[in-house]
Design an enzyme around this catalytic site. Structure first.
Site, PDB file in Angstrom:
ATOM      1  N   ARG A  48       0.826  -1.210   0.000  1.00  0.00           N
ATOM      2  CA  ARG A  48       0.000   0.000   0.000  1.00  0.00           C
ATOM      3  C   ARG A  48       0.861   1.260   0.000  1.00  0.00           C
ATOM      4  O   ARG A  48       0.486   2.287  -0.562  1.00  0.00           O
ATOM      5  CB  ARG A  48      -0.920  -0.027   1.233  1.00  0.00           C
ATOM      6  CG  ARG A  48      -2.212   0.749   1.065  1.00  0.00           C
ATOM      7  CD  ARG A  48      -3.267   0.253   2.026  1.00  0.00           C
ATOM      8  NE  ARG A  48      -3.654  -1.116   1.714  1.00  0.00           N
ATOM      9  CZ  ARG A  48      -3.752  -2.086   2.604  1.00  0.00           C
ATOM     10  NH1 ARG A  48      -3.496  -1.855   3.879  1.00  0.00           N
ATOM     11  NH2 ARG A  48      -4.111  -3.302   2.240  1.00  0.00           N
ATOM     12  N   HIS A  63       0.257   4.320  -2.421  1.00  0.00           N
ATOM     13  CA  HIS A  63      -0.026   5.653  -1.893  1.00  0.00           C
ATOM     14  C   HIS A  63       1.037   6.663  -2.308  1.00  0.00           C
ATOM     15  O   HIS A  63       0.755   7.858  -2.402  1.00  0.00           O
ATOM     16  CB  HIS A  63      -0.151   5.599  -0.369  1.00  0.00           C
ATOM     17  CG  HIS A  63      -1.433   5.006   0.100  1.00  0.00           C
ATOM     18  ND1 HIS A  63      -2.014   5.327   1.313  1.00  0.00           N
ATOM     19  CD2 HIS A  63      -2.285   4.125  -0.485  1.00  0.00           C
ATOM     20  CE1 HIS A  63      -3.152   4.657   1.449  1.00  0.00           C
ATOM     21  NE2 HIS A  63      -3.321   3.914   0.383  1.00  0.00           N
ATOM     22  N   VAL A 120       0.262  10.149  -5.355  1.00  0.00           N
ATOM     23  CA  VAL A 120       0.490  11.529  -4.926  1.00  0.00           C
ATOM     24  C   VAL A 120       1.847  11.997  -5.474  1.00  0.00           C
ATOM     25  O   VAL A 120       2.884  11.493  -5.072  1.00  0.00           O
ATOM     26  CB  VAL A 120       0.493  11.643  -3.382  1.00  0.00           C
ATOM     27  CG1 VAL A 120       0.659  13.092  -2.949  1.00  0.00           C
ATOM     28  CG2 VAL A 120      -0.790  11.058  -2.800  1.00  0.00           C
ATOM     29  N   GLY A 122       3.244  11.213  -8.059  1.00  0.00           N
ATOM     30  CA  GLY A 122       3.923  10.177  -8.823  1.00  0.00           C
ATOM     31  C   GLY A 122       4.830   9.340  -7.939  1.00  0.00           C
ATOM     32  O   GLY A 122       4.969   9.581  -6.745  1.00  0.00           O
ATOM     33  N   GLU A 152       7.762   8.918  -6.586  1.00  0.00           N
ATOM     34  CA  GLU A 152       9.020   9.640  -6.344  1.00  0.00           C
ATOM     35  C   GLU A 152       9.365   9.724  -4.855  1.00  0.00           C
ATOM     36  O   GLU A 152      10.167  10.554  -4.444  1.00  0.00           O
ATOM     37  CB  GLU A 152       8.989  11.030  -7.000  1.00  0.00           C
ATOM     38  CG  GLU A 152       7.669  11.762  -6.940  1.00  0.00           C
ATOM     39  CD  GLU A 152       7.290  12.199  -5.533  1.00  0.00           C
ATOM     40  OE1 GLU A 152       6.519  11.470  -4.871  1.00  0.00           O
ATOM     41  OE2 GLU A 152       7.760  13.252  -5.115  1.00  0.00           O
ATOM     42  N   SER A 177       7.736  10.589  -2.108  1.00  0.00           N
ATOM     43  CA  SER A 177       7.301  11.674  -1.220  1.00  0.00           C
ATOM     44  C   SER A 177       6.608  11.161   0.037  1.00  0.00           C
ATOM     45  O   SER A 177       6.609  11.833   1.068  1.00  0.00           O
ATOM     46  CB  SER A 177       6.391  12.655  -1.969  1.00  0.00           C
ATOM     47  OG  SER A 177       5.279  11.997  -2.541  1.00  0.00           O
ATOM     48  N   ASN A 204      -3.100   7.766   5.292  1.00  0.00           N
ATOM     49  CA  ASN A 204      -1.798   7.122   5.497  1.00  0.00           C
ATOM     50  C   ASN A 204      -1.495   6.774   6.952  1.00  0.00           C
ATOM     51  O   ASN A 204      -0.427   6.228   7.245  1.00  0.00           O
ATOM     52  CB  ASN A 204      -0.681   8.026   4.959  1.00  0.00           C
ATOM     53  CG  ASN A 204      -0.674   8.083   3.448  1.00  0.00           C
ATOM     54  OD1 ASN A 204      -1.066   7.132   2.781  1.00  0.00           O
ATOM     55  ND2 ASN A 204      -0.226   9.209   2.892  1.00  0.00           N
ATOM     56  N   HIS A 262      -6.431  -6.020  -2.034  1.00  0.00           N
ATOM     57  CA  HIS A 262      -7.150  -6.123  -0.758  1.00  0.00           C
ATOM     58  C   HIS A 262      -7.292  -7.572  -0.303  1.00  0.00           C
ATOM     59  O   HIS A 262      -7.912  -7.838   0.724  1.00  0.00           O
ATOM     60  CB  HIS A 262      -8.537  -5.478  -0.869  1.00  0.00           C
ATOM     61  CG  HIS A 262      -8.486  -3.985  -0.925  1.00  0.00           C
ATOM     62  ND1 HIS A 262      -9.608  -3.203  -1.138  1.00  0.00           N
ATOM     63  CD2 HIS A 262      -7.453  -3.119  -0.796  1.00  0.00           C
ATOM     64  CE1 HIS A 262      -9.262  -1.923  -1.140  1.00  0.00           C
ATOM     65  NE2 HIS A 262      -7.951  -1.850  -0.942  1.00  0.00           N
ATOM     66  N   ASP A 273      -9.767  -9.735   3.880  1.00  0.00           N
ATOM     67  CA  ASP A 273     -10.071 -11.014   3.251  1.00  0.00           C
ATOM     68  C   ASP A 273     -10.085 -12.059   4.373  1.00  0.00           C
ATOM     69  O   ASP A 273      -9.117 -12.798   4.562  1.00  0.00           O
ATOM     70  CB  ASP A 273      -8.994 -11.331   2.214  1.00  0.00           C
ATOM     71  CG  ASP A 273      -9.337 -12.530   1.347  1.00  0.00           C
ATOM     72  OD1 ASP A 273     -10.305 -13.231   1.670  1.00  0.00           O
ATOM     73  OD2 ASP A 273      -8.622 -12.769   0.361  1.00  0.00           O
ATOM     74  N   ASP A 294      -4.056 -14.283  -2.892  1.00  0.00           N
ATOM     75  CA  ASP A 294      -4.789 -15.226  -3.735  1.00  0.00           C
ATOM     76  C   ASP A 294      -5.998 -14.544  -4.365  1.00  0.00           C
ATOM     77  O   ASP A 294      -6.162 -13.325  -4.254  1.00  0.00           O
ATOM     78  CB  ASP A 294      -5.217 -16.463  -2.926  1.00  0.00           C
ATOM     79  CG  ASP A 294      -6.016 -16.098  -1.668  1.00  0.00           C
ATOM     80  OD1 ASP A 294      -6.701 -15.056  -1.681  1.00  0.00           O
ATOM     81  OD2 ASP A 294      -5.953 -16.856  -0.679  1.00  0.00           O
TER      82      ASP A 294
END
Length: 330
Positions: free
Chosen positions: A68, A72, A76, A78, A80, A82, A99, A197, A248, A256
């Site tokens: 994640r 994330h 935001v 790209g 890079e 941040s 976040n 997820h 899940d 899976d």
């Protein structure tokens, strides 16, 4: 002779045209390629993999937040790096509400420290994030893919940009499609990446409205299976802000296809999961993944991750190679 000259001229023209077209391919245009560090830091990918496997051996639940984290970051500014930056005033992306449940930043720090020891100033933090996302999935017996590298690191982090750019678990299908399209990702990428997820946890504040006050009249979300909603209400009280929930259930540490089955049964945890049934293309893909002989999820996930990893990258002389992922170089 004239025909021969024309044939040669056409051949040269086609060769030049081919080169020009290839130079505009997304990977080349952005300066990314598989094996970018092969000569600059040959052990780079091995160092990251070793670091992640050691961490995951101690705690398999790190896989989801590390995946994640890359997602994330890319949505935001790209891909890079941040999301890794710390600001003294706490107005950084890390402290944006979407976040707050990210974790594993120290794992990135450890991998980066090992890289700096091996080849100082060569491997970017944004590339570390991309490699970590892949290696964490492999550690969960999930899909593997060739990671394009060559990114450089950004210099800015802003809490408000995270709030406005990250897809919300409360989003409907139209909003999700629009947000993904704005990043160059299509409906297939949306449903494939949502399949992430299949691992990890959500938290009660992300579903309270689905359980207790969906339309403002004290009702629950009609798109949520009633038995599942009742079981969730036993866990999540209206004021609960911290309790974690398996996205899940029973399989949240295993990468899976079971996520797609849950969504098809109206047991997706978030509104954004349920929304995948509201578009014919995303629904069709979702239903196909439930058939073991027709599932393409693992392969498709790698393709979509590579595609996402190209969003807004900095290459060449843009940005910098941070020595410490939490701060820009002085």
């Amino acid at each position: 002779m004239a025909a021969l000259k024309m044939t040669i001229s056409c051949f040269v023209f086609l060769q030049v045209l081919s080169c020009l077209l290839s130079s505009f391919a997304p990977t080349n245009a952005q300066g990314l390629k598989v094996g970018f560090y092969d000569k600059l830091c040959p052990k780079a990918e091995l160092i990251v993999k070793k670091s992640i496997f050691e961490a995951m051996k101690k705690d398999l639940t790190l896989g989801a937040p590390l995946l994640r984290m890359f997602f994330h970051d890319c949505f935001v500014r790209g891909c890079e790096g941040s999301v890794l930056l710390d600001l003294k005033n706490k107005k950084d992306e890390k402290n944006a509400i979407p976040n707050l449940f990210l974790r594993g930043f120290e794992i990135i720090d450890d991998a980066k420290a090992a890289l700096e020891k091996e080849c100082p100033g060569i491997v970017s933090c944004s590339d570390v994030l991309a490699l970590v996302a892949r290696d964490a999935m492999v550690a969960l017996n999930g899909p593997s893919w060739e990671v394009e590298t060559g990114r450089r690191d950004g210099l800015v982090t802003n809490i408000n940009e995270a709030l406005s750019n990250l897809p919300s678990p409360f989003n409907n299908i139209s909003s999700l499609i629009t947000q993904f399209n704005s990043k160059g990702l299509n409906k297939k990428d949306l449903v494939v990446l949502s399949g992430g997820h299949t691992i990890g946890n959500g938290h009660c504040p992300q579903i309270t409205n689905r359980l207790y006050n969906f339309t403002g009249k004290g009702d629950s979300d009609p798109s949520l299976d009633t038995e599942y909603a009742a079981s969730l209400r036993k866990i999540c009280k209206p004021t609960d802000t911290t309790t974690a929930l398996e996205m899940d259930p029973g399989s949240f540490k295993t990468f899976d296809e079971s996520y797609f089955k849950l969504v098809s049964q109206r047991r997706g945890l978030f509104q954004s999961d349920a929304a995948l049934l509201d578009n014919q293309k995303t629904k069709s893909y979702l239903l196909n993944q439930m058939k073991s002989d027709r599932s393409t999820f693992f392969k498709d996930f790698g393709v979509s991750m590579v595609k996402m990893g190209r969003i807004g990258v900095l290459t060449g002389k843009a940005g910098q190679i941070r020595k410490n992922c939490r701060m820009v170089n002085k």
